[in-house]
Design an enzyme around this catalytic site. Structure first.
Site, mmCIF file in Angstrom:
data_model
loop_
_atom_site.group_PDB
_atom_site.id
_atom_site.type_symbol
_atom_site.label_atom_id
_atom_site.label_comp_id
_atom_site.label_asym_id
_atom_site.label_seq_id
_atom_site.Cartn_x
_atom_site.Cartn_y
_atom_site.Cartn_z
ATOM 1 N N TYR A 157 0.778 -1.300 0.076
ATOM 2 C CA TYR A 157 0.121 -0.138 0.196
ATOM 3 C C TYR A 157 0.830 1.401 0.000
ATOM 4 O O TYR A 157 0.760 2.124 -0.551
ATOM 5 C CB TYR A 157 -0.959 -0.228 1.282
ATOM 6 C CG TYR A 157 -1.590 1.244 1.528
ATOM 7 C CD1 TYR A 157 -2.937 1.641 0.771
ATOM 8 C CD2 TYR A 157 -1.455 2.093 2.461
ATOM 9 C CE1 TYR A 157 -3.490 2.645 0.894
ATOM 10 C CE2 TYR A 157 -1.958 3.158 2.779
ATOM 11 C CZ TYR A 157 -3.188 3.517 1.813
ATOM 12 O OH TYR A 157 -3.788 4.348 2.155
HETATM 13 P P1 NAD Z 1 -13.064 5.109 2.292
HETATM 14 O O1 NAD Z 1 -12.955 3.521 2.152
HETATM 15 O O2 NAD Z 1 -14.256 5.506 3.381
HETATM 16 O O3 NAD Z 1 -13.280 5.683 0.861
HETATM 17 C C1 NAD Z 1 -12.795 5.346 -0.339
HETATM 18 C C2 NAD Z 1 -13.274 5.754 -1.464
HETATM 19 O O4 NAD Z 1 -12.733 5.399 -2.784
HETATM 20 C C3 NAD Z 1 -14.858 5.230 -1.818
HETATM 21 O O5 NAD Z 1 -15.606 6.252 -2.083
HETATM 22 C C4 NAD Z 1 -14.741 4.150 -2.702
HETATM 23 O O6 NAD Z 1 -15.908 3.927 -3.292
HETATM 24 C C5 NAD Z 1 -13.687 4.788 -3.579
HETATM 25 N N1 NAD Z 1 -12.988 3.632 -4.438
HETATM 26 C C6 NAD Z 1 -12.365 2.576 -3.993
HETATM 27 N N2 NAD Z 1 -11.990 1.893 -5.093
HETATM 28 C C7 NAD Z 1 -12.352 2.389 -5.952
HETATM 29 C C8 NAD Z 1 -12.395 2.409 -7.501
HETATM 30 N N3 NAD Z 1 -11.744 1.184 -7.876
HETATM 31 N N4 NAD Z 1 -12.781 3.101 -8.273
HETATM 32 C C9 NAD Z 1 -13.253 4.210 -7.883
HETATM 33 N N5 NAD Z 1 -13.624 4.458 -6.488
HETATM 34 C C10 NAD Z 1 -13.185 3.625 -5.592
HETATM 35 O O7 NAD Z 1 -11.802 5.562 2.840
HETATM 36 P P2 NAD Z 1 -11.169 7.152 2.810
HETATM 37 O O8 NAD Z 1 -10.604 7.121 4.148
HETATM 38 O O9 NAD Z 1 -12.207 7.873 2.379
HETATM 39 O O10 NAD Z 1 -10.011 7.133 1.839
HETATM 40 C C11 NAD Z 1 -9.928 7.878 0.811
HETATM 41 C C12 NAD Z 1 -8.238 8.069 0.516
HETATM 42 O O11 NAD Z 1 -7.745 8.320 1.492
HETATM 43 C C13 NAD Z 1 -7.697 6.721 -0.052
HETATM 44 O O12 NAD Z 1 -6.889 7.408 -1.326
HETATM 45 C C14 NAD Z 1 -6.761 6.238 0.861
HETATM 46 O O13 NAD Z 1 -5.774 5.590 0.712
HETATM 47 C C15 NAD Z 1 -6.606 7.600 1.589
HETATM 48 N N6 NAD Z 1 -6.186 7.421 3.125
HETATM 49 C C16 NAD Z 1 -7.008 7.333 4.008
HETATM 50 C C17 NAD Z 1 -6.658 6.971 5.340
HETATM 51 C C18 NAD Z 1 -7.563 6.537 6.452
HETATM 52 O O14 NAD Z 1 -6.967 6.078 7.452
HETATM 53 N N7 NAD Z 1 -8.858 6.441 6.192
HETATM 54 C C19 NAD Z 1 -5.367 7.441 5.825
HETATM 55 C C20 NAD Z 1 -4.332 7.788 4.856
HETATM 56 C C21 NAD Z 1 -4.909 7.946 3.411
#
Ligand code: NAD
Length: 252
Positions: A157
């Protein structure tokens, strides 16, 4: 930023949704993409409209790079019909999936899925949408605190997100001629559905994250939507090619 237009990927929930709502509050028109949940995206569009804003939702699977040309055409149409414009201003490459496995356990199939969603997706989606981004626009790519500190289980990741951070600098260099600023926003651990909602729902993990965070708690979607909005604000226009971490000070 009033009157600007932002395209936010993965905006039906979590950090993307929070960002879309915060930007809309500042008068930014929203093109929200969703992967599977049309109903949630529809609710977002209605909520923004009810608050006096303007939004539209489009389906997009960011792992399907061969659909991006057709998607760009849809964006072009929506820009005309919903916003009366032919360009948008801000691209937020947010969509992503959580994945946890030790280095030794990670399979090639899991690695390929991560590449497609987290790296190839933002790379070629940005390429496809670039003709529709206005000169002087901005791009924000979402990374993670895990590129700065290493936690067992996140080798694959974090490798993808490291690639996004390098891509950010290269895009900033190449797009400077069009006055497009490109930055990385790297969240710490945030309470969303991400990775099965573990940071939110697993009390032990939640407390562990809080204990290694200078500000003493885990992050909330509001922390990240706010940080992305401030990065896209008029006042941050000179910030370019940077990795801004919003983690409350994790693992200092
Ligand atoms: P989440 O799981 O709540 O949301 C993820 C979103 O991405 C959803 O809307 C989902 O439908 C979409 N998604 C996933 N696969 C997809 C695909 N193949 N095509 C289109 N859309 C897709 O998670 P989040 O916490 O909102 O994550 C958002 C971003 O933040 C991501 O890039 C994640 O890597 C990053 N992030 C999250 C965290 C955390 O702790 N939540 C920390 C660091 C980075």
């Amino acid at each position: 930023m009033n009157g600007k237009i932002a395209l936010v990927t993965g905006a039906s929930r979590g950090l993307g949704k929070n960002t879309a709502l915060k930007l809309a509050n500042r008068g930014v028109g929203i093109i929200a993409t969703y992967n599977r949940n049309a109903a949630e995206a529809d609710t977002l569009v209605k909520d923004i409209a009810a608050a006096g804003g303007k939004a539209s939702a489009l389906q997009l699977d960011v792992s399907q790079a061969d659909t991006f040309a057709a998607f760009a055409q849809q964006v072009s149409q929506v820009l005309g019909t919903t916003f009366g414009r032919d360009r948008f201003d801000f691209l937020v490459n947010n969509a992503g999936i959580g994945f946890r496995a030790s280095f030794m356990e990670t399979t090639t199939a899991q690695f390929d899925e991560l590449v497609n969603i987290q790296l190839k997706g933002p790379f070629f989606l940005t390429q496809a949408l670039l003709p529709l981004i206005a000169d002087g626009g901005r791009i924000v790519n979402i990374s993670t605190g895990l590129t700065r500190f290493a936690l067992p289980g996140f080798a694959a990741y974090a490798t993808m997100k490291g690639g996004i951070e390098v891509l950010t600098r290269y895009l900033a260099k190449e797009l400077g001629a069009r006055r497009i600023a490109v930055n990385t926003l790297a969240p710490g651990a945030i309470e969303t559905d991400f990775g099965g909602g573990a940071v939110r729902d697993n009390e032990q993990l939640n407390q562990f994250v809080a204990s290694v965070t200078a500000l003493g708690r885990v992050g909330l979607p509001d922390d990240i939507g706010g940080a992305i909005t401030s990065l896209l604000s008029d006042e941050s226009g000179w910030v370019n090619a940077q990795r801004i971490e919003a983690s409350g000070g994790m693992f200092l």
